[in-house]
Design a protein around this motif. Sequence first.
Motif, PDB file in Angstrom:
ATOM      1  N   UNK A 176     -39.918  34.720  19.455  1.00 49.91           N
ATOM      2  CA  UNK A 176     -40.970  34.097  18.205  1.00 49.91           C
ATOM      3  C   UNK A 176     -41.856  34.816  18.043  1.00 49.91           C
ATOM      4  N   UNK A 177     -42.575  34.422  16.777  1.00 49.62           N
ATOM      5  CA  UNK A 177     -44.067  35.024  16.360  1.00 49.62           C
ATOM      6  C   UNK A 177     -43.791  35.475  14.883  1.00 49.62           C
ATOM      7  N   UNK A 178     -45.010  36.860  14.514  1.00 50.11           N
ATOM      8  CA  UNK A 178     -45.081  36.080  13.398  1.00 50.11           C
ATOM      9  C   UNK A 178     -45.209  38.181  12.421  1.00 50.11           C
ATOM     10  N   UNK A 195     -38.463  34.660  25.922  1.00 48.98           N
ATOM     11  CA  UNK A 195     -37.456  34.250  26.987  1.00 48.98           C
ATOM     12  C   UNK A 195     -36.064  34.819  26.800  1.00 48.98           C
ATOM     13  N   UNK A 203     -45.142  35.968  19.973  1.00 46.57           N
ATOM     14  CA  UNK A 203     -45.809  34.496  20.668  1.00 46.57           C
ATOM     15  C   UNK A 203     -45.160  34.250  21.945  1.00 46.57           C
ATOM     16  N   UNK A 204     -43.826  34.398  22.133  1.00 52.78           N
ATOM     17  CA  UNK A 204     -42.632  34.048  23.379  1.00 52.78           C
ATOM     18  C   UNK A 204     -41.902  34.687  23.131  1.00 52.78           C
ATOM     19  N   UNK A 210     -29.199  37.435  26.099  1.00 51.70           N
ATOM     20  CA  UNK A 210     -29.395  35.555  24.833  1.00 51.70           C
ATOM     21  C   UNK A 210     -31.095  35.072  25.336  1.00 51.70           C
ATOM     22  N   UNK A 211     -31.196  35.165  24.086  1.00 51.61           N
ATOM     23  CA  UNK A 211     -32.614  34.508  23.795  1.00 51.61           C
ATOM     24  C   UNK A 211     -33.249  34.247  22.501  1.00 51.61           C
ATOM     25  N   UNK A 212     -34.732  34.090  23.070  1.00 50.48           N
ATOM     26  CA  UNK A 212     -35.553  33.603  22.102  1.00 50.48           C
ATOM     27  C   UNK A 212     -36.177  34.883  21.898  1.00 50.48           C
ATOM     28  N   UNK A 237     -32.861  34.621  17.638  1.00 56.79           N
ATOM     29  CA  UNK A 237     -32.417  34.621  18.514  1.00 56.79           C
ATOM     30  C   UNK A 237     -31.378  36.172  18.609  1.00 56.79           C
ATOM     31  N   UNK A 238     -31.509  36.207  20.008  1.00 57.33           N
ATOM     32  CA  UNK A 238     -31.200  37.703  20.178  1.00 57.33           C
ATOM     33  C   UNK A 238     -29.577  37.220  21.347  1.00 57.33           C
ATOM     34  N   UNK A 239     -28.641  37.417  20.540  1.00 61.15           N
ATOM     35  CA  UNK A 239     -27.821  37.002  21.814  1.00 61.15           C
ATOM     36  C   UNK A 239     -25.697  37.791  21.100  1.00 61.15           C
ATOM     37  N   UNK A 265     -43.967  33.829   9.965  1.00 62.81           N
ATOM     38  CA  UNK A 265     -43.343  33.538  10.809  1.00 62.81           C
ATOM     39  C   UNK A 265     -42.078  33.658  11.283  1.00 62.81           C
ATOM     40  N   UNK A 266     -41.549  34.296  12.304  1.00 64.09           N
ATOM     41  CA  UNK A 266     -40.304  34.881  12.920  1.00 64.09           C
ATOM     42  C   UNK A 266     -39.826  33.346  14.073  1.00 64.09           C
ATOM     43  N   UNK A 267     -38.304  32.918  14.008  1.00 62.23           N
ATOM     44  CA  UNK A 267     -38.436  33.119  15.024  1.00 62.23           C
ATOM     45  C   UNK A 267     -36.549  33.705  15.127  1.00 62.23           C
TER      46      UNK A 267
END
Lengths: 196, 335
Positions: B102-104, B201, B198-199, B98-100, B127-129, B123-125
């Motif tokens: 982010x980046x591009x 979690x 870039x991020x 469960x998380x996210x 979710x992985x769940x 740009x991309x965000x």
Amino acid sequence: MKVVHIKCPKCQNPFYSKATDTVFLCEHCGAMHVREPELKILDYEFWDFAQAYQGERYYMPFWRLYTTVTIHHMQVAGGALVKLANLLAGGGSSGNIFIYVPAIELSPEEFKYWSNLLTFTPPRANVALKVDKTVPRLPVKIGEAEAFKLADFLVLTYEAEKPGVLQDIRYDLRVNTAKLIYVPVFYYQNRYYPGV
Amino acid sequence: MGDISLGISCPSCGGALKADEGAKSVSCNYCNALIWLEGDEGVHTIMFANMVDRTKALNLTHEWFRRGLKARDLKKAGVITEIFPLYLPFWRLNARAAGWVCGYRERQKYDSQGRPAGVEREYMERMVFRDFDWTYLACDPGDIGVKRLRNLYGQVIPANVNEVPTFEVTTSKTDALNMGIQNVHQMAVQSANVQHITFQKIHVIPRQFMLVYYPVWIVRYKYQERVYFATIDGVLGKVVAGRAPGDPLYQSLIMTGGSVGGGLAAAAGVYLALTGISEELGILAIVGGVVLLIASYLFFRHGSEVVEGDIEAKYKGFSIKKAGEISSAVGGLRI
Ligand SMILES: [Zn+2]
């Protein structure tokens, strides 16, 4: 292996039951406890059934975490103006939220459905003064520690799902209190429906 | 609910307790007392029935001999020297990620005339769940071409680990769980498919962790005085890994094609470079040609064998000594 007959840590009443669960509710004094990762008495409440619906009645457990979220830094691409946390009082960068995390095994879709439902549109439920003992409790499968991780994921999801594309975020999530809430539900055609 | 007798009795009534291995609490079948099991945590263990008998294993091997780029006379000249069933223990972790992430992603842009016109960022965000399954061999059977489970379903039978030929589990439960969590984390990040991160979690929450005893048949055979092997999946009933002699005809075809192609490309490159048509293109062609030559040479050297299954790309002499040892140990038992 050490084998012990489970007793209530508060009143020493021994437990008898056909069903197994990871939480133990004493029928004698009403104390609820867990034994893993360590022996601990839990805070809990049951809500009253307020709706009639088709199907079997159950109590579905949720971890209700009273949390403080503080956002230190957030970078978003694409969005013109970024509204920090609508959820947080006054739109500031810090605030308190009740987050509901399902404590049973659910598919990712159902998990999101239930946590969003209770977190964003909490029903006006009455705390049951007398628990209906004929209604079975669904066994708790998600422990408190896992619930903290899932709450962290949910906070991140609330932020990411706002306008713009999240690129970076630094935040703190503090769990102030945790309580197990038994929400009345109906089980009908392979799905649970809220009974509040 | 449990089926496995724990060999211990209920502290309340003295009845025999039955539970799933790895369970922490159990209800006594006789007096309903709730019992807590502490310490010496077992591992939940399941075993699948072997659906392949010796005759079927032989047939599957002979069919496999005929498939692919293997030596054409393998069916006639291959001699099976050993064939025996075996249980392989695998760790299996089912975990929810469960998380996210982010980046591009960067994309080259072109103008209307097809000339490069800068790089565009998307740009991309993400979710992985979802739930992931990770499996890994829990023992060290030598080279049998199987490291991960391809199949997670089968007819579950009581896990009588001491009564079937198997390998001892060599990784500890804690190590295996940590390895599994790390791998699921990695799979989860990859599944988000974000080029520049870039991020990120991601929380990994284990749901089920167990040992799966999976049936296979090990086949050893000889071809022109060299030893090869095949591993048969005992649940799915097919060859999942093995080594086999390659066919000289296919090899010489590839070798010839490789050298001709490589030589031509290199020659064209020299021509382009010398005549000054395009020096860069010329050098590129020379390099490409040489790479093709080397590749076909390597294929010829090592391609005399056809390999299938989880076998490391790096060529090395194989040994199925360990699986062989166990075959002699269990020889009287099952074969
Ligand atoms: Zn009590």
